[in-house]
Design a protein around this motif. Structure first.
Motif, PDB file in Angstrom:
ATOM      1  N   PHE A  84     -33.590  17.428  -1.499  1.00 49.15           N
ATOM      2  CA  PHE A  84     -34.110  17.771  -0.282  1.00 49.15           C
ATOM      3  C   PHE A  84     -33.407  16.855   0.864  1.00 49.15           C
ATOM      4  N   ALA A  85     -33.487  15.616   0.587  1.00 48.32           N
ATOM      5  CA  ALA A  85     -33.094  14.675   1.512  1.00 48.32           C
ATOM      6  C   ALA A  85     -31.663  14.821   2.012  1.00 48.32           C
ATOM      7  N   LEU A  86     -30.633  15.186   1.018  1.00 45.91           N
ATOM      8  CA  LEU A  86     -29.581  15.503   1.282  1.00 45.91           C
ATOM      9  C   LEU A  86     -29.120  16.862   2.297  1.00 45.91           C
ATOM     10  N   TRP A  87     -30.235  17.650   2.249  1.00 43.67           N
ATOM     11  CA  TRP A  87     -29.978  18.834   2.963  1.00 43.67           C
ATOM     12  C   TRP A  87     -30.654  18.228   4.309  1.00 43.67           C
ATOM     13  N   ILE A  88     -31.461  17.535   4.560  1.00 45.30           N
ATOM     14  CA  ILE A  88     -32.116  17.031   5.780  1.00 45.30           C
ATOM     15  C   ILE A  88     -30.902  16.346   6.561  1.00 45.30           C
ATOM     16  N   ILE A  89     -30.041  15.491   5.644  1.00 44.05           N
ATOM     17  CA  ILE A  89     -29.092  14.691   6.082  1.00 44.05           C
ATOM     18  C   ILE A  89     -27.948  15.701   6.744  1.00 44.05           C
ATOM     19  N   PHE A  90     -27.813  16.591   6.030  1.00 41.29           N
ATOM     20  CA  PHE A  90     -26.909  17.875   6.542  1.00 41.29           C
ATOM     21  C   PHE A  90     -27.275  18.413   7.484  1.00 41.29           C
ATOM     22  N   GLN A  91     -28.473  18.614   7.977  1.00 45.71           N
ATOM     23  CA  GLN A  91     -29.045  19.247   9.015  1.00 45.71           C
ATOM     24  C   GLN A  91     -28.596  18.391  10.236  1.00 45.71           C
ATOM     25  N   SER A  92     -28.740  17.055   9.954  1.00 43.70           N
ATOM     26  CA  SER A  92     -28.236  16.256  11.178  1.00 43.70           C
ATOM     27  C   SER A  92     -27.137  16.341  11.893  1.00 43.70           C
ATOM     28  N   LEU A  93     -26.190  16.993  11.040  1.00 45.78           N
ATOM     29  CA  LEU A  93     -24.801  17.278  11.490  1.00 45.78           C
ATOM     30  C   LEU A  93     -24.662  17.977  12.914  1.00 45.78           C
ATOM     31  N   TRP A  94     -25.673  19.016  13.049  1.00 46.40           N
ATOM     32  CA  TRP A  94     -25.813  19.808  14.245  1.00 46.40           C
ATOM     33  C   TRP A  94     -26.373  19.017  15.411  1.00 46.40           C
ATOM     34  N   VAL A  95     -27.222  17.958  15.071  1.00 51.68           N
ATOM     35  CA  VAL A  95     -27.720  17.168  16.209  1.00 51.68           C
ATOM     36  C   VAL A  95     -26.836  16.268  16.708  1.00 51.68           C
ATOM     37  N   ILE A  96     -25.896  15.763  15.638  1.00 52.76           N
ATOM     38  CA  ILE A  96     -24.716  14.792  16.424  1.00 52.76           C
ATOM     39  C   ILE A  96     -23.516  15.789  16.994  1.00 52.76           C
ATOM     40  N   LEU A  97     -23.328  16.990  16.528  1.00 47.69           N
ATOM     41  CA  LEU A  97     -22.172  17.566  17.026  1.00 47.69           C
ATOM     42  C   LEU A  97     -22.339  18.248  18.346  1.00 47.69           C
ATOM     43  N   LEU A  98     -23.942  18.352  18.642  1.00 47.91           N
ATOM     44  CA  LEU A  98     -24.146  19.041  20.097  1.00 47.91           C
ATOM     45  C   LEU A  98     -23.842  18.289  21.111  1.00 47.91           C
ATOM     46  N   PRO A  99     -24.079  16.927  21.314  1.00 47.83           N
ATOM     47  CA  PRO A  99     -23.608  16.249  22.307  1.00 47.83           C
ATOM     48  C   PRO A  99     -22.161  16.067  22.278  1.00 47.83           C
ATOM     49  N   LEU A 100     -21.341  16.007  21.320  1.00 47.74           N
ATOM     50  CA  LEU A 100     -20.092  15.854  21.207  1.00 47.74           C
ATOM     51  C   LEU A 100     -19.341  16.883  21.721  1.00 47.74           C
ATOM     52  N   GLY A 101     -19.916  17.953  21.849  1.00 51.82           N
ATOM     53  CA  GLY A 101     -19.225  19.407  22.581  1.00 51.82           C
ATOM     54  C   GLY A 101     -18.544  20.000  21.161  1.00 51.82           C
ATOM     55  N   GLY A 102     -19.011  20.087  20.205  1.00 52.67           N
ATOM     56  CA  GLY A 102     -18.519  20.620  19.031  1.00 52.67           C
ATOM     57  C   GLY A 102     -19.227  21.932  18.601  1.00 52.67           C
ATOM     58  N   LEU A 103     -20.294  22.426  19.275  1.00 53.98           N
ATOM     59  CA  LEU A 103     -20.756  23.602  19.070  1.00 53.98           C
ATOM     60  C   LEU A 103     -20.840  24.436  20.299  1.00 53.98           C
ATOM     61  N   GLY A 104     -21.401  25.600  20.226  1.00 53.70           N
ATOM     62  CA  GLY A 104     -21.433  26.560  21.073  1.00 53.70           C
ATOM     63  C   GLY A 104     -22.346  26.396  22.491  1.00 53.70           C
ATOM     64  N   SER A 157     -27.606  19.760  26.950  1.00 56.90           N
ATOM     65  CA  SER A 157     -28.646  19.959  27.302  1.00 56.90           C
ATOM     66  C   SER A 157     -29.539  20.470  26.561  1.00 56.90           C
ATOM     67  N   PHE A 158     -29.171  21.043  25.458  1.00 59.71           N
ATOM     68  CA  PHE A 158     -30.234  21.629  24.173  1.00 59.71           C
ATOM     69  C   PHE A 158     -30.454  20.661  23.005  1.00 59.71           C
ATOM     70  N   LEU A 159     -30.140  19.250  23.375  1.00 66.54           N
ATOM     71  CA  LEU A 159     -29.922  18.484  22.546  1.00 66.54           C
ATOM     72  C   LEU A 159     -31.619  18.154  21.996  1.00 66.54           C
ATOM     73  N   MET A 160     -32.581  18.277  22.970  1.00 66.33           N
ATOM     74  CA  MET A 160     -33.919  17.842  22.649  1.00 66.33           C
ATOM     75  C   MET A 160     -34.354  18.923  21.603  1.00 66.33           C
ATOM     76  N   SER A 161     -34.223  20.112  21.870  1.00 64.31           N
ATOM     77  CA  SER A 161     -34.787  21.283  21.028  1.00 64.31           C
ATOM     78  C   SER A 161     -34.113  21.099  19.596  1.00 64.31           C
ATOM     79  N   GLY A 162     -32.987  20.631  19.499  1.00 64.42           N
ATOM     80  CA  GLY A 162     -32.268  20.489  18.306  1.00 64.42           C
ATOM     81  C   GLY A 162     -33.064  19.429  17.496  1.00 64.42           C
ATOM     82  N   VAL A 163     -33.172  18.216  18.228  1.00 62.74           N
ATOM     83  CA  VAL A 163     -34.168  17.176  17.409  1.00 62.74           C
ATOM     84  C   VAL A 163     -35.430  17.661  17.123  1.00 62.74           C
TER      85      VAL A 163
END
Length: 479
Positions: free
Chosen positions: A112-132, A136-142
Protein backbone atom coordinates in the motif's frame (compact mmCIF):
# COMPACT_ATOMS: atom_id res chain seq x y z
CA UNK A 1 18.65 -4.91 30.56
CA UNK A 2 18.66 -2.07 33.10
CA UNK A 3 20.79 0.10 30.81
CA UNK A 4 18.40 -0.54 27.90
CA UNK A 5 15.39 0.45 30.02
CA UNK A 6 17.19 3.58 31.26
CA UNK A 7 18.06 4.50 27.69
CA UNK A 8 14.43 4.19 26.62
CA UNK A 9 13.33 6.29 29.57
CA UNK A 10 15.94 8.93 28.72
CA UNK A 11 14.77 9.23 25.09
CA UNK A 12 11.11 9.32 26.13
CA UNK A 13 11.78 12.08 28.66
CA UNK A 14 13.82 13.95 26.08
CA UNK A 15 10.98 13.69 23.57
CA UNK A 16 8.41 14.84 26.14
CA UNK A 17 10.64 17.75 27.06
CA UNK A 18 10.91 18.83 23.42
CA UNK A 19 7.14 18.58 22.98
CA UNK A 20 6.64 20.63 26.12
CA UNK A 21 9.06 23.25 24.81
CA UNK A 22 7.22 23.48 21.48
CA UNK A 23 3.84 23.69 23.23
CA UNK A 24 5.17 26.42 25.53
CA UNK A 25 6.48 28.48 22.63
CA UNK A 26 3.22 28.07 20.72
CA UNK A 27 1.19 29.01 23.79
CA UNK A 28 3.24 32.18 24.18
CA UNK A 29 2.60 33.22 20.59
CA UNK A 30 -1.06 32.21 20.87
CA UNK A 31 -1.67 34.51 23.83
CA UNK A 32 -0.15 37.38 21.89
CA UNK A 33 -2.26 36.73 18.79
CA UNK A 34 -5.60 35.59 20.20
CA UNK A 35 -6.81 34.01 23.45
CA UNK A 36 -8.89 31.63 21.32
CA UNK A 37 -5.71 30.07 19.95
CA UNK A 38 -4.56 29.38 23.49
CA UNK A 39 -7.82 27.51 24.08
CA UNK A 40 -7.22 25.47 20.92
CA UNK A 41 -3.71 24.65 22.15
CA UNK A 42 -5.03 23.53 25.55
CA UNK A 43 -7.68 21.32 23.91
CA UNK A 44 -5.05 19.87 21.55
CA UNK A 45 -2.70 19.02 24.44
CA UNK A 46 -5.56 17.47 26.42
CA UNK A 47 -6.52 15.41 23.38
CA UNK A 48 -2.93 14.31 22.93
CA UNK A 49 -2.68 13.17 26.54
CA UNK A 50 -5.97 11.28 26.19
CA UNK A 51 -4.79 9.66 22.96
CA UNK A 52 -1.71 8.16 24.60
CA UNK A 53 -3.30 7.43 27.98
CA UNK A 54 -6.32 5.60 26.52
CA UNK A 55 -4.98 4.56 23.15
CA UNK A 56 -7.43 1.77 22.30
CA UNK A 57 -10.52 3.76 23.34
CA UNK A 58 -9.22 6.85 21.54
CA UNK A 59 -8.64 5.03 18.24
CA UNK A 60 -12.05 3.33 18.31
CA UNK A 61 -13.68 6.64 19.22
CA UNK A 62 -11.99 8.39 16.30
CA UNK A 63 -13.10 5.61 13.96
CA UNK A 64 -16.71 5.99 15.05
CA UNK A 65 -16.58 9.78 14.87
CA UNK A 66 -15.47 9.94 11.22
CA UNK A 67 -18.93 9.21 9.76
CA UNK A 68 -20.33 12.39 11.38
CA UNK A 69 -17.88 14.91 9.91
CA UNK A 70 -18.68 15.28 6.21
CA UNK A 71 -21.66 17.45 7.06
CA UNK A 72 -19.10 20.10 7.99
CA UNK A 73 -17.04 19.91 4.80
CA UNK A 74 -17.56 23.63 4.17
CA UNK A 75 -15.79 24.30 7.47
CA UNK A 76 -12.90 21.97 6.40
CA UNK A 77 -13.51 19.75 9.42
CA UNK A 78 -12.95 16.41 7.60
CA UNK A 79 -9.64 17.72 6.19
CA UNK A 80 -8.55 18.92 9.64
CA UNK A 81 -9.53 15.55 11.10
CA UNK A 82 -7.44 13.71 8.49
CA UNK A 83 -4.40 15.90 9.10
CA UNK A 84 -4.73 15.47 12.87
CA UNK A 85 -5.10 11.70 12.50
CA UNK A 86 -2.02 11.54 10.27
CA UNK A 87 -0.04 13.55 12.81
CA UNK A 88 -1.22 11.39 15.71
CA UNK A 89 -0.30 8.19 13.87
CA UNK A 90 3.17 9.44 12.97
CA UNK A 91 3.67 10.70 16.52
CA UNK A 92 2.61 7.35 17.96
CA UNK A 93 5.07 5.52 15.71
CA UNK A 94 7.90 7.89 16.68
CA UNK A 95 7.20 7.43 20.39
CA UNK A 96 7.03 3.65 19.93
CA UNK A 97 10.40 3.65 18.16
CA UNK A 98 11.98 5.87 20.84
CA UNK A 99 10.71 3.67 23.66
CA UNK A 100 11.55 0.38 21.95
CA UNK A 101 7.92 -0.62 21.50
CA UNK A 102 7.11 -2.75 18.48
CA UNK A 103 5.29 -1.07 15.59
CA UNK A 104 2.94 -3.61 14.00
CA UNK A 105 3.08 -3.63 10.20
CA UNK A 106 2.11 -6.38 7.76
CA UNK A 107 3.36 -7.06 4.23
CA UNK A 108 0.32 -5.56 2.55
CA UNK A 109 0.94 -2.24 4.30
CA UNK A 110 4.28 -2.01 2.50
CA UNK A 111 2.55 -2.72 -0.82
CA UNK A 112 0.00 0.00 0.00
CA UNK A 113 2.80 2.41 0.94
CA UNK A 114 4.57 1.69 -2.35
CA UNK A 115 1.43 2.74 -4.27
CA UNK A 116 1.19 5.95 -2.20
CA UNK A 117 4.82 6.74 -3.06
CA UNK A 118 4.02 6.02 -6.70
CA UNK A 119 1.16 8.55 -6.52
CA UNK A 120 3.55 11.24 -5.32
CA UNK A 121 5.19 11.10 -8.76
CA UNK A 122 2.33 13.22 -10.14
CA UNK A 123 2.72 15.76 -7.34
CA UNK A 124 6.41 16.11 -8.19
CA UNK A 125 6.00 16.22 -11.98
CA UNK A 126 3.29 18.91 -11.97
CA UNK A 127 5.48 21.90 -10.94
CA UNK A 128 8.28 20.54 -13.15
CA UNK A 129 6.09 20.89 -16.24
CA UNK A 130 5.95 17.16 -16.94
CA UNK A 131 2.13 16.95 -17.10
CA UNK A 132 -0.73 18.49 -19.04
CA UNK A 133 -1.44 21.13 -16.38
CA UNK A 134 0.87 23.70 -14.81
CA UNK A 135 1.97 24.34 -11.21
CA UNK A 136 -1.15 26.41 -10.41
CA UNK A 137 -2.98 23.11 -9.85
CA UNK A 138 -0.40 21.81 -7.38
CA UNK A 139 -2.50 22.29 -4.24
CA UNK A 140 -5.37 20.25 -5.69
CA UNK A 141 -2.95 17.43 -6.37
CA UNK A 142 -1.43 17.67 -2.90
CA UNK A 143 -4.91 17.52 -1.37
CA UNK A 144 -5.74 14.30 -3.23
CA UNK A 145 -2.39 12.76 -2.32
CA UNK A 146 -2.91 13.61 1.35
CA UNK A 147 -6.30 11.90 1.19
CA UNK A 148 -4.67 8.71 -0.08
CA UNK A 149 -1.93 9.05 2.54
CA UNK A 150 -4.52 9.34 5.32
CA UNK A 151 -5.93 5.93 4.32
CA UNK A 152 -2.45 4.47 4.73
CA UNK A 153 -2.21 6.04 8.19
CA UNK A 154 -5.62 4.66 9.18
CA UNK A 155 -4.43 1.18 8.22
CA UNK A 156 -1.24 1.66 10.26
CA UNK A 157 -3.08 3.06 13.28
CA UNK A 158 -5.60 0.20 13.38
CA UNK A 159 -2.77 -2.32 13.15
CA UNK A 160 -1.49 -1.00 16.49
CA UNK A 161 -4.65 -2.31 18.19
CA UNK A 162 -3.51 -5.84 17.47
CA UNK A 163 -2.84 -7.83 20.69
CA UNK A 164 -4.96 -5.35 22.69
CA UNK A 165 -8.53 -5.43 21.32
CA UNK A 166 -10.43 -8.45 19.93
CA UNK A 167 -11.10 -7.93 16.21
CA UNK A 168 -14.79 -8.87 16.58
CA UNK A 169 -15.19 -6.09 19.12
CA UNK A 170 -13.72 -3.47 16.79
CA UNK A 171 -15.92 -4.52 13.87
CA UNK A 172 -18.99 -4.52 16.10
CA UNK A 173 -18.10 -1.08 17.49
CA UNK A 174 -17.83 0.26 13.95
CA UNK A 175 -21.57 -0.26 13.59
CA UNK A 176 -21.99 2.72 15.93
CA UNK A 177 -20.78 4.79 12.99
CA UNK A 178 -24.26 4.26 11.54
CA UNK A 179 -25.99 6.23 14.28
CA UNK A 180 -25.35 9.77 13.03
CA UNK A 181 -25.80 9.16 9.25
CA UNK A 182 -28.96 7.09 9.71
CA UNK A 183 -30.48 9.49 12.24
CA UNK A 184 -29.95 12.53 10.02
CA UNK A 185 -31.15 10.62 6.95
CA UNK A 186 -34.39 9.67 8.72
CA UNK A 187 -34.95 13.33 9.59
CA UNK A 188 -34.45 14.22 5.92
CA UNK A 189 -36.92 11.52 4.87
CA UNK A 190 -39.74 12.24 7.29
CA UNK A 191 -39.46 15.97 7.95
CA UNK A 192 -40.14 18.72 5.40
CA UNK A 193 -37.14 20.82 4.40
CA UNK A 194 -38.64 23.86 6.12
CA UNK A 195 -38.30 22.13 9.48
CA UNK A 196 -34.67 21.12 9.00
CA UNK A 197 -31.66 23.27 9.90
CA UNK A 198 -29.99 24.90 6.91
CA UNK A 199 -26.91 22.74 7.48
CA UNK A 200 -28.99 19.65 6.69
CA UNK A 201 -30.87 21.08 3.73
CA UNK A 202 -27.94 22.79 1.98
CA UNK A 203 -25.99 19.51 1.74
CA UNK A 204 -28.55 17.03 2.88
CA UNK A 205 -30.73 16.51 -0.16
CA UNK A 206 -30.50 16.28 -3.91
CA UNK A 207 -34.11 16.35 -5.02
CA UNK A 208 -35.85 13.68 -2.99
CA UNK A 209 -32.62 11.84 -2.17
CA UNK A 210 -31.05 11.89 1.27
CA UNK A 211 -27.39 12.03 2.27
CA UNK A 212 -27.40 11.94 6.08
CA UNK A 213 -24.11 13.32 7.36
CA UNK A 214 -22.16 12.31 4.25
CA UNK A 215 -22.81 15.53 2.33
CA UNK A 216 -24.03 13.89 -0.90
CA UNK A 217 -26.52 11.06 -1.62
CA UNK A 218 -24.06 8.86 -3.51
CA UNK A 219 -21.57 9.24 -0.65
CA UNK A 220 -24.15 7.91 1.80
CA UNK A 221 -25.07 5.14 -0.64
CA UNK A 222 -21.46 3.96 -0.98
CA UNK A 223 -21.05 4.13 2.81
CA UNK A 224 -24.24 2.13 3.48
CA UNK A 225 -23.22 -0.54 0.96
CA UNK A 226 -20.39 -1.45 3.32
CA UNK A 227 -22.57 -1.40 6.42
CA UNK A 228 -25.23 -3.58 4.84
CA UNK A 229 -22.39 -6.08 4.45
CA UNK A 230 -21.27 -5.60 8.07
CA UNK A 231 -24.78 -6.11 9.42
CA UNK A 232 -24.92 -9.27 7.33
CA UNK A 233 -21.63 -10.30 8.97
CA UNK A 234 -23.11 -9.77 12.46
CA UNK A 235 -26.08 -11.84 11.35
CA UNK A 236 -23.68 -14.67 10.50
CA UNK A 237 -22.07 -14.86 13.96
CA UNK A 238 -25.00 -13.98 16.25
CA UNK A 239 -27.44 -16.38 17.81
CA UNK A 240 -30.08 -13.62 18.13
CA UNK A 241 -30.90 -12.75 14.53
CA UNK A 242 -34.01 -10.58 14.90
CA UNK A 243 -32.26 -7.34 16.01
CA UNK A 244 -29.81 -7.61 13.12
CA UNK A 245 -32.58 -8.37 10.64
CA UNK A 246 -34.40 -5.23 11.81
CA UNK A 247 -31.21 -3.17 11.48
CA UNK A 248 -30.62 -4.64 8.02
CA UNK A 249 -34.11 -3.56 7.01
CA UNK A 250 -33.57 -0.04 8.38
CA UNK A 251 -30.21 0.43 6.64
CA UNK A 252 -31.65 -0.94 3.39
CA UNK A 253 -34.61 1.43 3.62
CA UNK A 254 -32.33 4.45 4.00
CA UNK A 255 -30.04 3.13 1.27
CA UNK A 256 -32.73 3.08 -1.40
CA UNK A 257 -33.72 6.63 -0.47
CA UNK A 258 -30.24 7.81 -1.47
CA UNK A 259 -31.10 7.07 -5.10
CA UNK A 260 -27.67 5.53 -5.62
CA UNK A 261 -28.54 3.40 -8.65
CA UNK A 262 -25.06 1.93 -9.15
CA UNK A 263 -25.13 0.95 -5.50
CA UNK A 264 -28.32 -1.02 -6.13
CA UNK A 265 -26.38 -3.27 -8.49
CA UNK A 266 -23.47 -3.35 -6.03
CA UNK A 267 -25.68 -4.50 -3.14
CA UNK A 268 -27.31 -7.23 -5.23
CA UNK A 269 -23.85 -8.45 -6.30
CA UNK A 270 -22.75 -8.28 -2.68
CA UNK A 271 -25.60 -10.39 -1.35
CA UNK A 272 -25.40 -12.96 -4.14
CA UNK A 273 -21.60 -13.24 -3.79
CA UNK A 274 -21.70 -13.67 0.00
CA UNK A 275 -24.27 -16.45 -0.22
CA UNK A 276 -22.79 -18.26 -3.19
CA UNK A 277 -20.43 -20.41 -1.11
CA UNK A 278 -23.12 -22.31 0.76
CA UNK A 279 -26.46 -22.75 -0.97
CA UNK A 280 -29.31 -24.16 1.13
CA UNK A 281 -33.07 -23.96 0.48
CA UNK A 282 -33.61 -21.62 3.45
CA UNK A 283 -30.72 -19.38 2.46
CA UNK A 284 -31.81 -19.29 -1.19
CA UNK A 285 -35.35 -18.27 -0.21
CA UNK A 286 -34.00 -15.62 2.17
CA UNK A 287 -31.70 -14.14 -0.48
CA UNK A 288 -34.47 -14.04 -3.09
CA UNK A 289 -36.88 -12.39 -0.64
CA UNK A 290 -34.30 -9.81 0.41
CA UNK A 291 -33.37 -8.95 -3.19
CA UNK A 292 -37.02 -8.70 -4.20
CA UNK A 293 -37.81 -6.45 -1.22
CA UNK A 294 -34.75 -4.35 -1.98
CA UNK A 295 -35.75 -3.89 -5.63
CA UNK A 296 -39.34 -3.15 -4.66
CA UNK A 297 -38.27 -0.43 -2.22
CA UNK A 298 -36.09 1.17 -4.88
CA UNK A 299 -38.72 0.93 -7.65
CA UNK A 300 -41.42 2.31 -5.35
CA UNK A 301 -39.65 5.68 -5.12
CA UNK A 302 -40.18 8.34 -7.78
CA UNK A 303 -36.45 8.66 -8.33
CA UNK A 304 -36.07 4.88 -8.69
CA UNK A 305 -38.77 4.70 -11.34
CA UNK A 306 -37.11 7.56 -13.21
CA UNK A 307 -33.70 5.90 -13.11
CA UNK A 308 -35.06 2.57 -14.36
CA UNK A 309 -36.84 4.35 -17.22
CA UNK A 310 -33.69 6.26 -18.19
CA UNK A 311 -31.82 3.04 -18.95
CA UNK A 312 -34.06 2.37 -21.95
CA UNK A 313 -33.05 5.68 -23.55
CA UNK A 314 -29.35 4.86 -23.73
CA UNK A 315 -27.18 2.94 -26.24
CA UNK A 316 -27.05 0.15 -23.68
CA UNK A 317 -30.63 -1.02 -24.34
CA UNK A 318 -31.91 1.10 -27.23
CA UNK A 319 -30.41 0.07 -30.61
CA UNK A 320 -31.72 3.30 -32.18
CA UNK A 321 -29.39 5.43 -30.00
CA UNK A 322 -25.67 5.43 -30.75
CA UNK A 323 -22.93 7.29 -28.89
CA UNK A 324 -23.22 10.42 -31.04
CA UNK A 325 -26.96 10.65 -30.51
CA UNK A 326 -26.49 9.94 -26.81
CA UNK A 327 -24.15 12.95 -26.58
CA UNK A 328 -26.69 15.16 -28.33
CA UNK A 329 -29.50 13.94 -26.09
CA UNK A 330 -27.42 14.61 -22.98
CA UNK A 331 -27.84 18.36 -23.46
CA UNK A 332 -31.59 18.31 -22.98
CA UNK A 333 -33.06 15.05 -21.71
CA UNK A 334 -31.58 15.09 -18.14
CA UNK A 335 -30.70 11.42 -18.59
CA UNK A 336 -27.68 10.84 -16.36
CA UNK A 337 -26.61 7.80 -18.36
CA UNK A 338 -26.42 9.76 -21.62
CA UNK A 339 -24.71 12.56 -19.72
CA UNK A 340 -22.05 10.12 -18.56
CA UNK A 341 -21.39 8.93 -22.11
CA UNK A 342 -20.94 12.53 -23.26
CA UNK A 343 -18.72 13.37 -20.28
CA UNK A 344 -16.51 10.33 -20.82
CA UNK A 345 -16.17 11.12 -24.52
CA UNK A 346 -14.84 14.61 -23.76
CA UNK A 347 -12.48 13.25 -21.10
CA UNK A 348 -11.01 10.60 -23.39
CA UNK A 349 -10.55 13.18 -26.15
CA UNK A 350 -8.64 15.33 -23.66
CA UNK A 351 -6.56 12.35 -22.52
CA UNK A 352 -5.39 11.72 -26.11
CA UNK A 353 -3.37 14.97 -25.88
CA UNK A 354 -1.29 13.70 -22.91
CA UNK A 355 -1.66 9.91 -23.01
CA UNK A 356 1.42 8.77 -21.08
CA UNK A 357 1.33 10.71 -17.78
CA UNK A 358 -1.94 12.64 -18.05
CA UNK A 359 -2.75 16.04 -16.61
CA UNK A 360 -2.21 15.62 -12.85
CA UNK A 361 -4.19 14.64 -9.76
CA UNK A 362 -7.69 16.13 -9.49
CA UNK A 363 -7.58 17.77 -12.93
CA UNK A 364 -10.26 15.65 -14.64
CA UNK A 365 -13.20 17.90 -13.58
CA UNK A 366 -11.62 20.67 -15.68
CA UNK A 367 -11.50 18.60 -18.86
CA UNK A 368 -15.02 17.27 -19.35
CA UNK A 369 -18.49 18.77 -19.32
CA UNK A 370 -18.78 21.92 -17.21
CA UNK A 371 -21.75 23.63 -15.59
CA UNK A 372 -23.03 26.39 -17.89
CA UNK A 373 -24.07 28.60 -14.96
CA UNK A 374 -21.08 28.31 -12.63
CA UNK A 375 -18.37 27.11 -14.99
CA UNK A 376 -17.33 24.43 -12.50
CA UNK A 377 -16.46 20.96 -13.70
CA UNK A 378 -17.76 17.53 -12.78
CA UNK A 379 -16.00 14.47 -11.44
CA UNK A 380 -15.48 11.75 -14.08
CA UNK A 381 -18.11 9.31 -12.69
CA UNK A 382 -15.72 6.54 -13.77
CA UNK A 383 -12.60 5.92 -11.71
CA UNK A 384 -10.78 4.11 -14.51
CA UNK A 385 -11.23 7.08 -16.83
CA UNK A 386 -10.21 9.34 -13.93
CA UNK A 387 -6.83 7.63 -13.59
CA UNK A 388 -6.40 7.45 -17.36
CA UNK A 389 -6.97 11.21 -17.78
CA UNK A 390 -5.18 12.39 -14.63
CA UNK A 391 -2.24 9.95 -14.67
CA UNK A 392 -2.17 8.61 -18.20
CA UNK A 393 -1.47 5.02 -19.17
CA UNK A 394 1.26 4.82 -16.51
CA UNK A 395 -1.07 5.84 -13.67
CA UNK A 396 -3.96 3.66 -14.84
CA UNK A 397 -1.62 0.67 -15.04
CA UNK A 398 -0.43 1.38 -11.49
CA UNK A 399 -4.03 1.69 -10.28
CA UNK A 400 -5.02 -1.62 -11.89
CA UNK A 401 -1.97 -3.29 -10.32
CA UNK A 402 -3.04 -1.87 -6.96
CA UNK A 403 -6.53 -3.33 -7.42
CA UNK A 404 -5.12 -6.71 -8.45
CA UNK A 405 -2.86 -6.65 -5.38
CA UNK A 406 -5.83 -5.95 -3.12
CA UNK A 407 -7.85 -8.76 -4.68
CA UNK A 408 -4.99 -11.24 -4.35
CA UNK A 409 -4.43 -10.26 -0.72
CA UNK A 410 -8.12 -10.64 0.20
CA UNK A 411 -8.29 -14.08 -1.44
CA UNK A 412 -5.11 -15.03 0.44
CA UNK A 413 -6.73 -13.97 3.73
CA UNK A 414 -9.87 -15.97 2.92
CA UNK A 415 -7.86 -19.12 2.27
CA UNK A 416 -6.01 -18.72 5.59
CA UNK A 417 -9.16 -18.10 7.64
CA UNK A 418 -11.16 -21.28 6.96
CA UNK A 419 -10.81 -22.53 10.54
CA UNK A 420 -12.46 -19.43 12.08
CA UNK A 421 -15.92 -18.66 10.72
CA UNK A 422 -16.13 -15.07 11.94
CA UNK A 423 -12.87 -14.13 10.22
CA UNK A 424 -13.70 -16.17 7.13
CA UNK A 425 -17.10 -14.48 6.81
CA UNK A 426 -15.51 -11.03 7.15
CA UNK A 427 -12.94 -11.87 4.45
CA UNK A 428 -15.73 -13.14 2.19
CA UNK A 429 -17.68 -9.93 2.74
CA UNK A 430 -14.60 -7.83 1.95
CA UNK A 431 -14.08 -9.76 -1.29
CA UNK A 432 -17.74 -9.23 -2.18
CA UNK A 433 -17.43 -5.51 -1.43
CA UNK A 434 -14.25 -5.36 -3.46
CA UNK A 435 -15.93 -6.96 -6.49
CA UNK A 436 -18.94 -4.67 -6.10
CA UNK A 437 -16.66 -1.62 -5.93
CA UNK A 438 -14.57 -2.42 -8.99
CA UNK A 439 -17.86 -2.77 -10.90
CA UNK A 440 -19.24 0.46 -9.39
CA UNK A 441 -16.08 2.28 -10.42
CA UNK A 442 -17.30 2.01 -14.01
CA UNK A 443 -20.04 4.61 -13.40
CA UNK A 444 -19.30 6.20 -10.01
CA UNK A 445 -16.69 8.24 -8.17
CA UNK A 446 -15.78 5.54 -5.66
CA UNK A 447 -12.29 6.96 -5.11
CA UNK A 448 -13.88 10.21 -3.89
CA UNK A 449 -15.69 8.33 -1.10
CA UNK A 450 -13.21 9.27 1.62
CA UNK A 451 -15.42 8.12 4.49
CA UNK A 452 -16.01 4.74 2.87
CA UNK A 453 -12.29 4.11 2.45
CA UNK A 454 -11.63 5.21 6.03
CA UNK A 455 -13.67 2.20 7.17
CA UNK A 456 -12.62 -0.04 4.28
CA UNK A 457 -8.94 0.12 5.24
CA UNK A 458 -9.88 -0.36 8.88
CA UNK A 459 -11.60 -3.64 7.99
CA UNK A 460 -8.81 -4.81 5.68
CA UNK A 461 -6.26 -4.19 8.46
CA UNK A 462 -8.36 -6.16 10.97
CA UNK A 463 -9.00 -9.03 8.55
CA UNK A 464 -5.23 -9.41 8.22
CA UNK A 465 -4.83 -10.37 11.87
CA UNK A 466 -4.05 -14.08 12.24
CA UNK A 467 -6.58 -16.69 13.32
CA UNK A 468 -5.11 -16.70 16.83
CA UNK A 469 -6.53 -13.17 17.37
CA UNK A 470 -10.07 -14.23 16.52
CA UNK A 471 -12.21 -15.97 19.10
CA UNK A 472 -13.53 -19.27 17.70
CA UNK A 473 -16.38 -19.35 20.21
CA UNK A 474 -17.96 -16.39 18.39
CA UNK A 475 -17.84 -18.24 15.12
CA UNK A 476 -20.29 -21.05 15.80
CA UNK A 477 -22.58 -20.27 12.92
CA UNK A 478 -22.15 -19.44 9.28
CA UNK A 479 -24.76 -17.30 7.60
Amino acid sequence: MLNKTASRSFYLNLWLGLVGLVVGIFAGFAVGISPALLLVAIVAVAGLIWFFASFEQAVIGLLILRSSLDLFSAQQLPAAFAIALNALTILYVLVALLTGKAVKIDKFWWFFALWIIFQSLWVILLPLGGLGMDASFLMSGVRVWLRYFSWLMVYLLVMQLKDNVPPEKIVSMLLLSLVAPISIALLQIFLPSSMLPSLLTSQGKAGSNVSGTLGFPNGLGIFLTMFIALVWWKLSISSKRLPWLLLLGLVSFVFVRTGYFTGLVAVLLLILFINSTKITPVRAIGVVLFCCAFLWMFASTEFGQQRLTEIYDTPLLNPNIDVSRSIILSYGDSNSFNWRIAHWTYLINAWSQFPILGYGLDTSPLLGIRDFNTGSGYAPHNDYIRFLVEQGVVGLTGFLCFLVGQGWYLVHLLRNSQSVNSRRNLCLILIALFVANIVSMLTSNIMDATTFFFYWWTLVAIAGWGNEYWRPNLATKSA
